[in-house]
Design a protein around this motif. Structure first.
Motif, short mmCIF file in Angstrom:
data_model
loop_
_atom_site.label_atom_id
_atom_site.label_comp_id
_atom_site.label_asym_id
_atom_site.label_seq_id
_atom_site.Cartn_x
_atom_site.Cartn_y
_atom_site.Cartn_z
N GLN A 185 43.72 49.65 56.54
CA GLN A 185 43.60 48.23 56.85
C GLN A 185 42.29 47.65 56.31
O GLN A 185 42.24 46.50 55.86
CB GLN A 185 43.69 47.99 58.36
N THR A 186 41.25 48.46 56.33
CA THR A 186 39.96 48.03 55.78
C THR A 186 40.08 47.80 54.28
O THR A 186 39.54 46.82 53.74
CB THR A 186 38.87 49.08 56.06
N VAL A 187 40.80 48.69 53.61
CA VAL A 187 41.01 48.52 52.17
C VAL A 187 41.80 47.25 51.90
O VAL A 187 41.47 46.48 50.99
CB VAL A 187 41.75 49.75 51.59
N LYS A 188 42.84 47.00 52.70
CA LYS A 188 43.63 45.78 52.52
C LYS A 188 42.75 44.54 52.66
O LYS A 188 42.88 43.56 51.92
CB LYS A 188 44.76 45.73 53.55
N THR A 189 41.82 44.59 53.61
CA THR A 189 40.91 43.47 53.82
C THR A 189 40.01 43.29 52.60
O THR A 189 39.79 42.16 52.13
CB THR A 189 40.04 43.70 55.07
N HIS A 190 39.48 44.39 52.08
CA HIS A 190 38.64 44.31 50.88
C HIS A 190 39.42 43.72 49.70
O HIS A 190 38.91 42.86 48.98
CB HIS A 190 38.11 45.70 50.51
N VAL A 191 40.65 44.21 49.51
CA VAL A 191 41.47 43.73 48.39
C VAL A 191 41.73 42.23 48.53
O VAL A 191 41.61 41.46 47.57
CB VAL A 191 42.80 44.50 48.32
N SER A 192 42.05 41.80 49.74
CA SER A 192 42.30 40.38 49.99
C SER A 192 41.07 39.53 49.68
O SER A 192 41.16 38.46 49.05
CB SER A 192 42.72 40.17 51.44
N ARG A 193 39.90 40.02 50.08
CA ARG A 193 38.66 39.28 49.81
C ARG A 193 38.35 39.23 48.32
O ARG A 193 37.86 38.22 47.81
CB ARG A 193 37.50 39.92 50.58
N ILE A 194 38.62 40.33 47.63
CA ILE A 194 38.40 40.36 46.17
C ILE A 194 39.28 39.30 45.50
O ILE A 194 38.82 38.53 44.65
CB ILE A 194 38.73 41.76 45.61
N PHE A 195 40.55 39.26 45.88
CA PHE A 195 41.46 38.29 45.29
C PHE A 195 40.97 36.86 45.55
O PHE A 195 41.00 36.01 44.66
CB PHE A 195 42.87 38.46 45.87
N THR A 196 40.51 36.60 46.78
CA THR A 196 40.06 35.25 47.13
C THR A 196 38.80 34.87 46.35
O THR A 196 38.71 33.78 45.78
CB THR A 196 39.76 35.17 48.64
N LYS A 197 37.84 35.79 46.30
CA LYS A 197 36.57 35.50 45.62
C LYS A 197 36.75 35.28 44.12
O LYS A 197 36.06 34.46 43.52
CB LYS A 197 35.57 36.63 45.86
N LEU A 198 37.67 36.04 43.53
CA LEU A 198 37.82 36.01 42.07
C LEU A 198 39.01 35.16 41.63
O LEU A 198 39.29 35.07 40.42
CB LEU A 198 37.96 37.44 41.53
N GLY A 199 39.71 34.55 42.59
CA GLY A 199 40.83 33.68 42.24
C GLY A 199 42.00 34.44 41.63
O GLY A 199 42.64 33.96 40.69
N LEU A 200 42.29 35.62 42.16
CA LEU A 200 43.35 36.46 41.62
C LEU A 200 44.62 36.35 42.47
O LEU A 200 44.55 36.23 43.69
CB LEU A 200 42.90 37.93 41.60
N ARG A 201 45.76 36.43 41.80
CA ARG A 201 47.04 36.37 42.52
C ARG A 201 47.44 37.73 43.07
O ARG A 201 48.00 37.83 44.16
CB ARG A 201 48.16 35.89 41.58
N ASP A 202 47.19 38.78 42.29
CA ASP A 202 47.68 40.09 42.69
C ASP A 202 46.97 41.19 41.91
O ASP A 202 46.02 40.93 41.18
CB ASP A 202 49.21 40.19 42.51
N ARG A 203 47.46 42.42 42.06
CA ARG A 203 46.81 43.57 41.44
C ARG A 203 46.88 43.52 39.91
O ARG A 203 46.00 44.05 39.23
CB ARG A 203 47.44 44.86 41.98
N ALA A 204 47.91 42.91 39.37
CA ALA A 204 48.02 42.82 37.92
C ALA A 204 46.83 42.09 37.34
O ALA A 204 46.19 42.54 36.38
CB ALA A 204 49.33 42.12 37.53
N GLN A 205 46.50 40.95 37.92
CA GLN A 205 45.35 40.19 37.43
C GLN A 205 44.03 40.92 37.72
O GLN A 205 43.08 40.81 36.96
CB GLN A 205 45.34 38.79 38.06
N ALA A 206 44.00 41.67 38.81
CA ALA A 206 42.80 42.44 39.13
C ALA A 206 42.53 43.50 38.07
O ALA A 206 41.38 43.74 37.67
CB ALA A 206 42.94 43.09 40.51
#
Length: 222
Positions: A185-206
């Motif tokens: 769950q901590t990882v999910k939170t980190h991933v969500s924050r990364i997407f928000t900060k960098l304006g990413l839609r999903d893992r493909a753009q990451a």
């Protein structure tokens, strides 16, 4: 029920995919299109009826408007569908462009039916579907071939950077949690924050961004 639009300039391919998808109890084919221009118009018309597709299967090379431009237009909508790009070749420069345009997955046309169905369901659920080996080779090759000024990761913490690197290497949230000794769950939170900060839609753009920033280095071998 997941609504799907099938876009391909070859009638046999288009109809075959539509028949396969339409036979699934959880999938509904809401339309087909023979080129990107018709696809864009069809999505708009369906959305106006409240039947907009959740997922668009998008061929790359088509007349009128190709799949990359159509993807860009669709993902600029206020209610964008998810896009799964279809290609004949696993090292096609157009696929890198499609991922940059916001596509959530790419799939080879000759992939087994089960892979196509899995891709549609995964993407409809809000995730990206990437084969780690093919994706790293693809993106690594084209970032190396098309160098540019590094993009910024301003605002991303050291831990989030670690997580982004592992996302770019194709690890799932569970695998990242094991690697970093964190709760999933901590990882999910980190991933969500990364997407928000960098304006990413999903893992493909990451994945694309991680290569473009130089955070992950292009593969040197085949």
């Amino acid at each position: 029920m997941t609504r799907v639009l099938v876009v391909d300039d070859q009638a046999m391919v288009r109809e075959g995919f539509a028949a396969l998808l339409g036979a699934q109890p959880d999938l509904e084919v809401v339309g087909t299109a023979e080129n990107g221009r018709i696809a864009v118009d069809t999505v708009a018309a369906l959305a106006a009826e409240g039947r907009g597709p959740d997922v668009v299967l998008m061929d790359v090379r088509m007349p009128e408007l190709d799949g990359i431009e159509a993807t860009r237009i669709l993902l600029a909508r206020e209610d964008p569908p998810r896009v799964v790009v279809l290609t004949t070749f696993d090292l096609d420069d157009h696929i890198y462009d499609a991922l940059r345009a916001g596509a959530s997955a790419f799939l080879l046309k000759h992939a087994p039916a089960a892979e196509l169905l899995h891709a549609v369901r995964v993407v409809a659920a809000g995730d990206a579907l990437l084969d780690p080996g093919v994706t790293r080779r693809l993106i690594g090759h084209f970032v190396h071939a098309q160098p540019g000024p590094p993009k910024s990761l301003d605002g991303v913490t050291a831990r989030e950077t670690e997580v982004l690197v592992l996302v770019a290497r194709g690890l799932s949230n569970a695998e990242i949690a094991a690697e970093l000794v964190l709760a999933e769950q901590t990882v999910k939170t980190h991933v969500s924050r990364i997407f928000t900060k960098l304006g990413l839609r999903d893992r493909a753009q990451a994945v694309v961004l991680a290569y473009e920033t130089g955070l992950v280095q292009p593969a040197t071998g085949g």
